[in-house]
Every structure is written in structure tokens, then in C-alpha cells.
Design a protein around this motif. Structure first.
Motif, PDB file in Angstrom:
ATOM      1  N   UNK A 103     -46.414  49.967  16.274  1.00  0.00           N
ATOM      2  CA  UNK A 103     -46.135  51.275  15.670  1.00  0.00           C
ATOM      3  C   UNK A 103     -45.997  51.172  14.146  1.00  0.00           C
ATOM      4  N   UNK A 104     -45.396  50.104  13.673  1.00  0.00           N
ATOM      5  CA  UNK A 104     -45.273  49.926  12.221  1.00  0.00           C
ATOM      6  C   UNK A 104     -46.643  49.739  11.580  1.00  0.00           C
ATOM      7  N   UNK A 105     -47.516  49.027  12.279  1.00  0.00           N
ATOM      8  CA  UNK A 105     -48.879  48.843  11.779  1.00  0.00           C
ATOM      9  C   UNK A 105     -49.634  50.176  11.755  1.00  0.00           C
ATOM     10  N   UNK A 106     -49.452  50.970  12.810  1.00  0.00           N
ATOM     11  CA  UNK A 106     -50.094  52.290  12.869  1.00  0.00           C
ATOM     12  C   UNK A 106     -49.572  53.190  11.760  1.00  0.00           C
ATOM     13  N   UNK A 160     -56.566  47.379  25.043  1.00  0.00           N
ATOM     14  CA  UNK A 160     -56.307  47.852  23.679  1.00  0.00           C
ATOM     15  C   UNK A 160     -56.509  46.731  22.663  1.00  0.00           C
ATOM     16  N   UNK A 161     -56.178  45.511  23.041  1.00  0.00           N
ATOM     17  CA  UNK A 161     -56.370  44.376  22.143  1.00  0.00           C
ATOM     18  C   UNK A 161     -57.849  44.158  21.859  1.00  0.00           C
ATOM     19  N   UNK A 162     -58.708  44.386  22.852  1.00  0.00           N
ATOM     20  CA  UNK A 162     -60.154  44.267  22.644  1.00  0.00           C
ATOM     21  C   UNK A 162     -60.641  45.295  21.618  1.00  0.00           C
ATOM     22  N   UNK A 192     -53.575  51.299  18.615  1.00  0.00           N
ATOM     23  CA  UNK A 192     -52.261  50.738  18.275  1.00  0.00           C
ATOM     24  C   UNK A 192     -51.152  51.511  18.977  1.00  0.00           C
ATOM     25  N   UNK A 193     -51.265  52.821  18.959  1.00  0.00           N
ATOM     26  CA  UNK A 193     -50.253  53.665  19.611  1.00  0.00           C
ATOM     27  C   UNK A 193     -50.245  53.439  21.116  1.00  0.00           C
ATOM     28  N   UNK A 194     -51.444  53.371  21.723  1.00  0.00           N
ATOM     29  CA  UNK A 194     -51.517  53.176  23.175  1.00  0.00           C
ATOM     30  C   UNK A 194     -51.022  51.789  23.578  1.00  0.00           C
ATOM     31  N   UNK A 195     -51.368  50.771  22.781  1.00  0.00           N
ATOM     32  CA  UNK A 195     -50.885  49.422  23.106  1.00  0.00           C
ATOM     33  C   UNK A 195     -49.368  49.352  22.968  1.00  0.00           C
ATOM     34  N   UNK A 196     -48.833  50.053  21.977  1.00  0.00           N
ATOM     35  CA  UNK A 196     -47.378  50.081  21.811  1.00  0.00           C
ATOM     36  C   UNK A 196     -46.701  50.684  23.039  1.00  0.00           C
ATOM     37  N   UNK A 197     -47.282  51.759  23.575  1.00  0.00           N
ATOM     38  CA  UNK A 197     -46.710  52.382  24.774  1.00  0.00           C
ATOM     39  C   UNK A 197     -46.790  51.441  25.974  1.00  0.00           C
ATOM     40  N   UNK A 198     -47.886  50.691  26.064  1.00  0.00           N
ATOM     41  CA  UNK A 198     -48.007  49.710  27.148  1.00  0.00           C
ATOM     42  C   UNK A 198     -46.971  48.609  26.987  1.00  0.00           C
ATOM     43  N   UNK A 199     -46.733  48.182  25.743  1.00  0.00           N
ATOM     44  CA  UNK A 199     -45.697  47.179  25.489  1.00  0.00           C
ATOM     45  C   UNK A 199     -44.321  47.716  25.899  1.00  0.00           C
ATOM     46  N   UNK A 244     -59.206  46.777  13.709  1.00  0.00           N
ATOM     47  CA  UNK A 244     -57.761  46.506  13.587  1.00  0.00           C
ATOM     48  C   UNK A 244     -56.927  47.708  13.153  1.00  0.00           C
ATOM     49  N   UNK A 245     -57.559  48.692  12.527  1.00  0.00           N
ATOM     50  CA  UNK A 245     -56.819  49.857  12.032  1.00  0.00           C
ATOM     51  C   UNK A 245     -56.977  51.077  12.924  1.00  0.00           C
ATOM     52  N   UNK A 246     -57.357  50.867  14.176  1.00  0.00           N
ATOM     53  CA  UNK A 246     -57.523  51.983  15.102  1.00  0.00           C
ATOM     54  C   UNK A 246     -56.139  52.475  15.534  1.00  0.00           C
TER      55      UNK A 246
END
Length: 348
Positions: free
Chosen positions: A202-205, A168-170, A182-189, A176-178
Motif C-alpha cells: 500500500x505504501x508503494x501504491x 499479482x506478483x507476476x 499492488x492494491x489487490x496483492x495487499x488485500x491478499x496479504x 512494478x508501478x501497477x
């Protein structure tokens, strides 16, 4: 002349006026389409070429060109429709046949990947998406789309959450505004128990698109879990994963309960320390073996915390006897009940 000199914008200024006067001149439209394509305005190029498929008889070249433009834009379905029109006019057209096979192969791979995702077969979907990147390495939009879906798939795999964060970081390095990434990376975190990072994503999304599906709910969940992690985490107390089955939880509980039973310690300070651990261990087992309480805990609420209880349903924490401390188990909880080993233990 402007077109030949490379001044495509200047040429378009003249061509706009010519098309207004001669809208059915296919040569003029094809020339303007070429200018638009060279300037990167592929959508406008397609709009100019569309009428030429009717203005010229058997215009296979226009169908092929339109199909390739759609393909470059990542519109493989439209590309497939257009190349089929070319083959209707000339089934043996070599260039159209080659392009058709390429588009069809990519389209099948993407459809297969989406079907696997719908069936929650995420590892197989990742393999199919990696194949997409090899099939069309020269068109960046397909690689980007495949990476975005790989990010999504890995975020759903409990064993590959670290890979999900990297994938997701790639995607986010390029875009950066995808919101999806952002949502998927947040779930992984969250799966990695990196709650501060999840809240940040999530705040960025939310800043990009507050109405995007799952963003508000995800942010609320991440914030609750962050707050909860700053208190006590029943999974960490027992040393089990969030995906642990009831049998694993009970096994971990019994092992720790025997280890930290206060009767195993001699000094008063050690007994007090053991008592605290013992109560936390018993509380963790109580919550994680009860489906309703565990569901509440997983959503960010501690079912044994009086501060998190709302309404007039009564306080689940009862005052214990003797010293009057708070105990999380109403009616006197025996942590070694239900067939477990029996210990003599009294709360002071």
C-alpha cells in the motif's frame, strides 16, 4: 529512398514537410503511416491512415490496417468499429471477416469476464480470463490485462489468497508501478495475515498515485491490523479463520474454555497461566460474536482495548473485584452463560 533504406525517422522528417504542402495526398500519408508503424508509433500511424479512408474510394485496406493497429494497442472496441466499416464496403472481404471474428471473440470474452466480476463470480471470471490469454496469445497487452484481472479476482477469493499473491506478483514483475495489482496483492496479504507485506504494498501504491481509489483507506486498515497483530488477535486465540461464522466461533470458544479452565490445573503457576488464556478466550468470544465489536476489530480497532477507545463514552474495561485487575467484561462476565456449560470460577 530513406524509407527503403530503413531510415524511417529520416523519411518522416521529409514526409512532414510534404504533408504540410499536400495534406490530401493519400500516398504520402500511407507512406508516413508505414514509417510510424515501423518505429512503434502506432497512434500516429492511425492518425495518418484515418483520412485515407475518405481520400480513396472503398478503401477497405485502410480500415483493416487501422483495425489491426487498434487491436495491437489493446483497443478492441475501436478495432471492432473499424473492421465493421470494412465489411460495410465489402461484406465478403476475406481478411476483414477473419479479423472481425477474432476481435469479436476476444471482445465477448472480456465483456463476459467483467460481467462475472461485477456479480462476484470470481472463479468463473478467472476461467474466462484464462480463455482470453489463449484466444490472443500473440498480443501481449491482452495477456497482461487478463493477468491483472485474474490477480483482482483471486484477491477476492478467501480460499485462493496464496494464488492471488503469486498472480499479482507476476503482474508486478512486468509493471512494478501497477497500482491495481499492488492494491489487490495487499488485500491478499491481509487475508493471509501478512500485514507487514500489505503495508509495504500500500505504501508503494501511495508513492505511485496517492489519489488512487482505496489506497489511503487500505493503508490505514493494513497499519491498524499490523499494530493489532502485535497485540492480540482474537481469531488466532480461538483458532478460527477471519471468515468464520458465529456457530464456528462459539464451538471453538467452548472447546478452549473447557480446556483452559483454571479449575483443571493444580499448581499455582499453571492456574495463573490458565487464567490468562481463559480471559483471552472469553474476550475473543465476546468480540467475535458481537457484530458491532467484530466489525471494529476487523477494521483494525480492538474494542476491548482502552487505548483504542475515543470520546467520552466510558471505558469498556471495568475494574474487577478483589485484586483490582483489569477485566474486559463490565458487570462481571460469565463466559459460560447463554446455555453453555456452567463452571465455578472466581477471578482472584
Amino acid at each position: 529512398s530513406l524509407h527503403e533504406w530503413g531510415d524511417h525517422q529520416g523519411a518522416v522528417a521529409f514526409l512532414d514537410k510534404i504533408v504540410d504542402s499536400c495534406p490530401w495526398d493519400s500516398d504520402v500519408r500511407e507512406l508516413r503511416a508505414d514509417c510510424h508503424e515501423r518505429m512503434g508509433n502506432l497512434g500516429k500511424a492511425i492518425q495518418d491512415l484515418k483520412p485515407t479512408t475518405k481520400l480513396r474510394n472503398d478503401n477497405t485496406a485502410a480500415h483493416l490496417r487501422i483495425s489491426r493497429l487498434h487491436y495491437s494497442l489493446g483497443e478492441q472496441d475501436d478495432s471492432l468499429t473499424e473492421i465493421r466499416e470494412c465489411l460495410k464496403l465489402d461484406p465478403d472481404h476475406a481478411a476483414c471477416l477473419a479479423h472481425y471474428r477474432q476481435v469479436k471473440k476476444l471482445s465477448r470474452q472480456l465483456e463476459a469476464a467483467e460481467s462475472l466480476i461485477a456479480e462476484s463470480r470470481y472463479d468463473e471470471a478467472v476461467a474466462k480470463l484464462e480463455a482470453v490469454k489463449k484466444t490472443e496469445a500473440s498480443v501481449a497487452v491482452y495477456a497482461a490485462r487478463a493477468d491483472e484481472r485474474i490477480c483482482h479476482c483471486l484477491s477476492k477469493s478467501e480460499e485462493r489468497t496464496a494464488d492471488a499473491v503469486r498472480a499479482c506478483s507476476l503482474v508486478l514483475d512486468r509493471d512494478p508501478d501497477n497500482v491495481g495489482a499492488l492494491r489487490d496483492r495487499a488485500e491478499a496479504h491481509i487475508a493471509n495475515e501478512e500485514y507487514e507485506e500489505a503495508v509495504a504494498d500500500y505504501e508503494r501504491a501511495r508513492g505511485v498515485d496517492e489519489s488512487a481509489p482505496g489506497v489511503r483507506e487500505g493503508l490505514d486498515k493494513a497499519q491498524k491490523l499490523l499494530k493489532q497483530s502485535q497485540r492480540r488477535d482474537y481469531y488466532k486465540i480461538l483458532g478460527v479463520k477471519r471468515s468464520a461464522k458465529k456457530q464456528e466461533i462459539v464451538k471453538a470458544y467452548r472447546k478452549l474454555a473447557q480446556q483452559w479452565h483454571p479449575d483443571n490445573f493444580q499448581s499455582e503457576s499453571e492456574k495463573k497461566k490458565a487464567e490468562k488464556h481463559f480471559i483471552d478466550i472469553a474476550a475473543a468470544k465476546e468480540v467475535l460474536t458481537d457484530p458491532e465489536k467484530r466489525s471494529k476489530f476487523d477494521s483494525g480497532e480492538d474494542p476491548l482495548d482502552p487505548e483504542s477507545q475515543q470520546g467520552g463514552g466510558g471505558n469498556p474495561w471495568q475494574r474487577g473485584g478483589g485484586g483490582g485487575g483489569w477485566h474486559p467484561f463490565p458487570g462481571g462476565f460469565n463466559p459460560f452463560g447463554s446455555g453453555g456449560p456452567q463452571f465455578k470460577f472466581h477471578f482472584n
